[in-house]
Design an enzyme around this catalytic site. Structure first.
Site, PDB file in Angstrom:
ATOM      1  CD  GLN A   1      -2.425  -1.260   2.742  1.00 15.98           C
ATOM      2  OE1 GLN A   1      -3.432  -0.658   3.073  1.00 15.98           O
ATOM      3  NE2 GLN A   1      -1.772  -2.043   3.577  1.00 15.98           N
TER       4      GLN A   1
ATOM      5  CG  HIS B   1      -3.184   2.349  -1.746  1.00 20.04           C
ATOM      6  ND1 HIS B   1      -3.154   2.358  -0.371  1.00 20.04           N
ATOM      7  CD2 HIS B   1      -4.333   1.688  -2.081  1.00 20.04           C
ATOM      8  CE1 HIS B   1      -4.239   1.739   0.111  1.00 20.04           C
ATOM      9  NE2 HIS B   1      -4.956   1.312  -0.906  1.00 20.04           N
TER      10      HIS B   1
ATOM     11  CB  CYS C   1      -3.562  18.871 -22.626  1.00 20.64           C
ATOM     12  SG  CYS C   1      -3.779  18.589 -20.851  1.00 20.64           S
TER      13      CYS C   1
ATOM     14  CB  SER D   1      -3.797   0.551  10.633  1.00 19.23           C
ATOM     15  OG  SER D   1      -4.179   1.148   9.415  1.00 19.23           O
TER      16      SER D   1
HETATM   17  P1  OAD Z   1      -1.271   3.193   8.887  1.00 21.71           P
HETATM   18  O1  OAD Z   1      -0.577   4.449   9.261  1.00 21.71           O
HETATM   19  O2  OAD Z   1      -2.753   3.193   8.929  1.00 21.71           O
HETATM   20  O3  OAD Z   1      -0.796   2.008   9.817  1.00 21.71           O
HETATM   21  C1  OAD Z   1       0.552   1.773  10.062  1.00 21.71           C
HETATM   22  C2  OAD Z   1       0.647   0.501  10.857  1.00 21.71           C
HETATM   23  O4  OAD Z   1       2.018   0.209  11.006  1.00 21.71           O
HETATM   24  C3  OAD Z   1       0.046   0.563  12.271  1.00 21.71           C
HETATM   25  O5  OAD Z   1      -0.763  -0.577  12.477  1.00 21.71           O
HETATM   26  C4  OAD Z   1       1.282   0.518  13.201  1.00 21.71           C
HETATM   27  O6  OAD Z   1       1.024  -0.191  14.414  1.00 21.71           O
HETATM   28  C5  OAD Z   1       2.247  -0.230  12.332  1.00 21.71           C
HETATM   29  N1  OAD Z   1       3.675   0.049  12.608  1.00 21.71           N
HETATM   30  C6  OAD Z   1       4.254   1.186  13.060  1.00 21.71           C
HETATM   31  N2  OAD Z   1       5.583   1.045  13.124  1.00 21.71           N
HETATM   32  C7  OAD Z   1       5.861  -0.204  12.684  1.00 21.71           C
HETATM   33  C8  OAD Z   1       7.053  -0.954  12.506  1.00 21.71           C
HETATM   34  N3  OAD Z   1       8.259  -0.424  12.781  1.00 21.71           N
HETATM   35  N4  OAD Z   1       6.950  -2.221  12.034  1.00 21.71           N
HETATM   36  C9  OAD Z   1       5.744  -2.758  11.742  1.00 21.71           C
HETATM   37  N5  OAD Z   1       4.585  -2.100  11.895  1.00 21.71           N
HETATM   38  C10 OAD Z   1       4.636  -0.838  12.357  1.00 21.71           C
HETATM   39  O7  OAD Z   1      -0.718   2.777   7.443  1.00 21.71           O
HETATM   40  P2  OAD Z   1      -1.361   1.785   6.371  1.00 21.71           P
HETATM   41  O8  OAD Z   1      -1.997   0.627   7.028  1.00 21.71           O
HETATM   42  O9  OAD Z   1      -0.322   1.531   5.367  1.00 21.71           O
HETATM   43  O10 OAD Z   1      -3.954   5.122   1.694  1.00 21.71           O
HETATM   44  O11 OAD Z   1      -2.466   2.692   5.752  1.00 21.71           O
HETATM   45  C11 OAD Z   1      -3.258   2.201   4.720  1.00 21.71           C
HETATM   46  C12 OAD Z   1      -3.617   3.310   3.788  1.00 21.71           C
HETATM   47  O12 OAD Z   1      -4.247   4.382   4.516  1.00 21.71           O
HETATM   48  C13 OAD Z   1      -2.443   3.982   3.106  1.00 21.71           C
HETATM   49  O13 OAD Z   1      -1.993   3.284   1.968  1.00 21.71           O
HETATM   50  C14 OAD Z   1      -2.999   5.306   2.752  1.00 21.71           C
HETATM   51  C15 OAD Z   1      -3.638   5.629   4.071  1.00 21.71           C
HETATM   52  O14 OAD Z   1      -4.574   6.609   4.112  1.00 21.71           O
HETATM   53  C16 OAD Z   1      -4.250   6.091   0.826  1.00 21.71           C
HETATM   54  O15 OAD Z   1      -3.693   7.180   0.871  1.00 21.71           O
HETATM   55  C17 OAD Z   1      -5.288   5.695  -0.163  1.00 21.71           C
END
Ligand code: OAD
Length: 260
Positions: free
Chosen positions: A103, A121, A157, A195
């Site tokens: 993502q 994404h 464009c 998350s």
């Molecule tokens: P999030 O910011 O929602 O979640 C990050 C996750 O990483 C959390 O569950 C943390 O507990 C975990 N985390 C933090 N540090 C870590 C580490 N060192 N090792 C492992 N895990 C760790 O990010 P995403 O789940 O990627 O979409 O978010 C999903 C989507 O929401 C993104 O792609 C973006 C966002 O809005 C769009 O922009 C469409």
């Protein structure tokens, strides 16, 4: 190695060269200095997604949206892959049937040398014509940092360019979905550093499980997926993944870095 150690269990399941699919989220890039979205230091703490990451926001104020993306591009350009990216890159070359669905839009998996990456994404380094003008390619790379003009204009464009990322309310491209749904047909599905609240990415783990995959989550915190996976490993990606890798390196197993 202690009995019941989840890290050892994961390494044990990787020994026989299963078909592996990994879904990654912002947590994998956290140790590289790329901010996550949620949590106390997350981007969505200070910025509202609906003001920055939707087509409506772009229509309303393309300059504001591009300023935010330009700031993120400048920040990401200074970041390098961490050991979590490096281990996943090594696995992508070692296991003949390995897919990494990310993502993340930062490009750090590719920078680490990962092959077979599905950018769920999109990419912060891609741009496309906002109006999809007929003269322009579907999308193209533009890694200029900082951007010379904000908002940047389409060289074909002279209308607006937009970032090549998926915004809230937009659909995932059909070829990306096809590759992802193909990849959930695997033996081992790992969800790392996400998350697990943004769909459809967050649904992939349940999809993999329903098709018979053994599912594993690696995250320092509990998520909506934690109770549903077969194995939840509580820890940071940059700690857990190298631990799995060192157990694998200490085991005798036949998989070679055959795809390098
Ligand atoms: P999030 O910011 O929602 O979640 C990050 C996750 O990483 C959390 O569950 C943390 O507990 C975990 N985390 C933090 N540090 C870590 C580490 N060192 N090792 C492992 N895990 C760790 O990010 P995403 O789940 O990627 O979409 O978010 C999903 C989507 O929401 C993104 O792609 C973006 C966002 O809005 C769009 O922009 C469409």
């Amino acid at each position: 190695m202690t009995p019941g150690d989840p890290v050892a269990e994961l390494a044990g399941r990787m020994k026989s060269g299963p078909r592996i699919t990994v879904l990654t989220g912002a947590g994998v890039s956290a140790a590289s200095g790329v901010p996550t979205f949620r949590g106390p230091l997350g981007l969505w703490r200070n910025y509202a997604p609906e003001q920055l990451a939707t087509p409506e926001a772009f229509r309303r104020d393309p300059k504001l949206v591009w300023e935010w993306y330009n700031w993120r591009r400048e920040l990401i350009a200074k970041c390098v892959p961490n050991v979590a990216h490096t281990v996943l890159a090594a696995w992508s070359r070692r296991y003949p049937d390995f897919t990494l669905i990310t993502q993340n839009v930062d490009g750090l998996h590719e920078k680490a040398g990962t092959i077979n990456v599905v950018r769920f994404h999109g990419s912060i380094w891609e741009v496309l014509c906002w109006r999809r003008c007929p003269s322009s390619p579907e999308r193209w790379w533009d890694e200029s940092v900082p951007l010379p003009n904000i908002p940047p204009s389409c060289p074909y464009c002279h209308g607006l360019l937009r970032p090549g990322v998926v915004w809230f309310g937009e659909s995932i491209g059909s070829s990306v979905l096809d590759r992802s749904y193909e990849a959930v047909k695997c033996d081992l599905f790992l969800t790392v550093g996400t998350s697990a609240v943004v769909h459809p990415a967050a649904s992939l783990v349940a999809e993999a499980s329903s098709l018979g995959a053994f599912t594993v989550e690696i995250n320092p915190e509990a998520t909506p997926s934690s109770g549903a996976v077969d194995l939840a490993i509580q820890g940071r990606a940059e700690v857990v993944l190298p631990s799995v890798e060192s157990l694998l390196k200490n085991q005798e197993f036949e998989i070679r870095d055959s795809r390098s």
